[in-house]
Design a protein around this motif. Structure first.
Motif: not given
Length: 231
Positions: A77-91
Motif C-alpha cells: 500500500r502506498t498511502a503515506g509513501m514519499e514521492l522519492h519512493e515512487f520515483g525509485s520504482r517507477i520512472g
C-alpha cells in the motif's frame, strides 16, 4: 502463499483499486479506476484530451494522491509513501520534460543520479555514453539541456530515467516532437526493455505505436476507463 497473494494482490507491479480523484478547483474528476499493470508488458493509455490520461499517470507515479481507493506497488500500500519512493520504482516522463532537467550539460544529466548512488565516475560515464548513443544524443554531451529541442529534451529525460534501472516506466506522450526515425528508435528501445522484463505504460495519441507495440490498450473517457483490451 506469499505476502502479495495473502493481500489479494495478483502479481501486478502497479495496482489501482477503486481510485477516485478530483482537482480542488472542481470540474473534472477521475472516478472508480481499477487497473493492474504487469511487468514485461506494454500498455497504451489512450483517449481524447481531457479524458483523464495524465491525471491517471500522476496518480500512478505518486505525484497526486487518491482521495479514495488505494494504489499499491508490488502489493505494498502506498498511502503515506514519499514521492522519492515512487520515483525509485517507477520512472516517469512528464508531458513537459523541462521540469525534469537540472544539470549543466547533457552528460551530467545522465551521470548525476548514478554518482549519487555510489557508481564510480568512469562506470557512470560509460553507461551514460551507451544510453546517449542509443537515443541519438551522443553528439550533444556538452550541450546545455534547457537549450535542446523539445524532442531532444524528451530523449534526455528518458536516458536519465533509464540509467537508474527502474522496473516500470510511465511515459506521457514520449513521441511528441520526434521525427519518424527517432520515433522508431525510441519504440524499438521500449520493446527491448519490455523483453527484458520492464513494465511500460505509455500515454499516447500515436496510433502506429498502439497497433504495433501495445500488448494492451486502456481507453479513458470522461474520467473513467471506457475499455481495457488485451492482444
Amino acid at each position: 502463499m506469499n505476502m502479495a497473494e495473502q493481500q489479494g494482490f495478483g502479481g501486478a507491479y502497479v495496482e489501482l483499486r477503486d481510485v477516485c480523484y478530483g482537482y480542488p478547483s472542481g470540474g473534472f474528476r477521475l472516478e472508480d479506476i481499477t487497473l493492474a499493470f504487469e511487468k514485461a508488458r506494454i500498455t497504451a493509455i489512450v483517449g481524447q484530451n481531457g479524458s483523464g490520461k495524465t491525471t491517471l499517470g500522476k496518480l500512478m507515479a505518486g505525484i497526486l494522491k487518491p482521495q479514495s481507493g488505494e494504489i499499491r506497488l508490488l502489493g505494498e500500500r502506498t498511502a503515506g509513501m514519499e514521492l522519492h519512493e515512487f520515483g525509485s520504482r517507477i520512472g516517469y516522463l512528464f508531458q513537459n520534460p523541462e521540469r525534469q532537467l537540472f544539470a549543466q550539460t547533457v552528460e551530467e544529466e545522465v551521470t548525476f543520479a548514478q554518482e549519487l548512488l555510489g557508481v564510480s565516475p568512469d562506470a557512470a560515464k560509460e553507461k551514460a555514453d551507451s544510453l546517449l548513443r542509443a537515443l541519438h544524443l551522443d553528439h550533444l554531451k556538452k550541450a546545455i539541456p534547457l537549450k535542446l529541442s523539445r524532442g531532444e529534451k524528451q530523449r534526455l529525460v528518458i536516458a536519465a530515467i533509464l540509467v537508474s534501472g527502474p522496473q516500470f516506466l510511465l511515459l506521457d506522450e514520449p513521441s511528441t516532437a520526434l521525427d519518424s526515425q527517432r520515433k522508431a528508435a525510441l519504440y524499438a528501445m521500449l520493446a527491448e526493455l519490455c523483453e527484458k522484463g520492464i513494465g511500460i505504460a505509455v500515454i499516447t495519441h500515436d496510433d502506429g505505436f498502439v497497433k504495433r507495440y501495445a500488448h494492451r490498450v486502456v481507453t479513458m473517457q470522461e474520467g473513467r476507463v471506457a475499455s481495457d483490451e488485451r492482444s
